[in-house]
Design a protein around this motif. Structure first.
Motif, PDB file in Angstrom:
ATOM      1  N   VAL A   4       0.820  -1.121  -0.002  1.00 22.74           N
ATOM      2  CA  VAL A   4      -0.051  -0.144  -0.016  1.00 22.74           C
ATOM      3  C   VAL A   4       0.987   1.196  -0.099  1.00 22.74           C
ATOM      4  N   GLU A  61      -5.231   8.320   2.151  1.00 18.83           N
ATOM      5  CA  GLU A  61      -5.862   7.041   1.554  1.00 18.83           C
ATOM      6  C   GLU A  61      -4.593   5.930   1.467  1.00 18.83           C
ATOM      7  N   LEU A  62      -4.884   5.016   1.656  1.00 17.00           N
ATOM      8  CA  LEU A  62      -4.029   3.883   1.831  1.00 17.00           C
ATOM      9  C   LEU A  62      -4.383   3.010   0.238  1.00 17.00           C
ATOM     10  N   ARG A  63      -3.640   3.410  -0.777  1.00 11.19           N
ATOM     11  CA  ARG A  63      -3.695   2.915  -2.102  1.00 11.19           C
ATOM     12  C   ARG A  63      -3.023   1.823  -2.275  1.00 11.19           C
ATOM     13  N   ASN A  64      -3.541   1.039  -3.372  1.00  7.21           N
ATOM     14  CA  ASN A  64      -2.946  -0.183  -3.834  1.00  7.21           C
ATOM     15  C   ASN A  64      -2.086  -0.133  -5.302  1.00  7.21           C
ATOM     16  N   SER A  94      -8.172   3.270  -3.413  1.00 12.17           N
ATOM     17  CA  SER A  94      -7.927   3.491  -2.089  1.00 12.17           C
ATOM     18  C   SER A  94      -8.516   2.364  -1.195  1.00 12.17           C
ATOM     19  N   PRO A 135       0.709   5.420   0.766  1.00 13.59           N
ATOM     20  CA  PRO A 135      -0.300   6.259   1.518  1.00 13.59           C
ATOM     21  C   PRO A 135       0.041   7.668   1.046  1.00 13.59           C
ATOM     22  N   SER A 160      -9.456   4.514   3.437  1.00 13.22           N
ATOM     23  CA  SER A 160      -9.483   6.012   3.517  1.00 13.22           C
ATOM     24  C   SER A 160      -9.789   6.869   5.088  1.00 13.22           C
ATOM     25  N   HIS A 179       0.895   2.665  -6.811  1.00 13.74           N
ATOM     26  CA  HIS A 179       1.701   3.918  -6.647  1.00 13.74           C
ATOM     27  C   HIS A 179       1.622   4.762  -7.925  1.00 13.74           C
TER      28      HIS A 179
END
Length: 117
Positions: free
Chosen positions: A7, A98-101, A35, A9, A38, A103
């Motif tokens: 993840v 938001e912790l996104r999968n 996300s 951020p 969130s 980049h």
């Protein structure tokens, strides 16, 4: 999340300042693309603005969450439709993460402060 999942951020400081914008500040119904989780933290005191209530779709009706200074709400950003009611007076300030999968280099949304629809 699994150990093999990564993840990335994305952290934003967002202002809805009616005087600076020259109009009410709001964000319409949306999901946070990519996300997984969130988070929104209210940084300003509730007495400093009018409106700006967090709304989330759930079940048969929308849920309204009126945060107080320092309160945080966590949700599945990519699944949960959410928005805020218009900030009609004053200045509402939040910290959003938001912790996104996925980049992004550089992220699409850098320095969005006070630029909400």
């Amino acid at each position: 999340l699994f150990r093999s999942d990564f993840v990335f951020p994305e952290i934003e400081y967002i202002e809805y300042d009616v005087e600076r914008l020259g109009r009410p500040g709001s964000i319409s119904r949306h999901t946070d693309n990519d996300s997984l989780v969130s988070m929104v933290v209210l940084l300003s005191d509730w007495s400093n603005f009018e409106g700006g209530i967090n709304c989330f779709e759930g079940g048969n009706a929308a849920r309204e969450v009126k945060l107080r200074k320092g309160d945080a709400v966590f949700f599945y950003g990519h699944k949960c439709h959410h928005w805020i009611t218009p900030v009609t007076n004053g200045r509402r300030v939040i910290l959003q993460m938001e912790l996104r999968n996925r980049h992004e280099d550089p992220p699409r949304r850098i320095f969005r402060s006070s630029r909400r629809d």
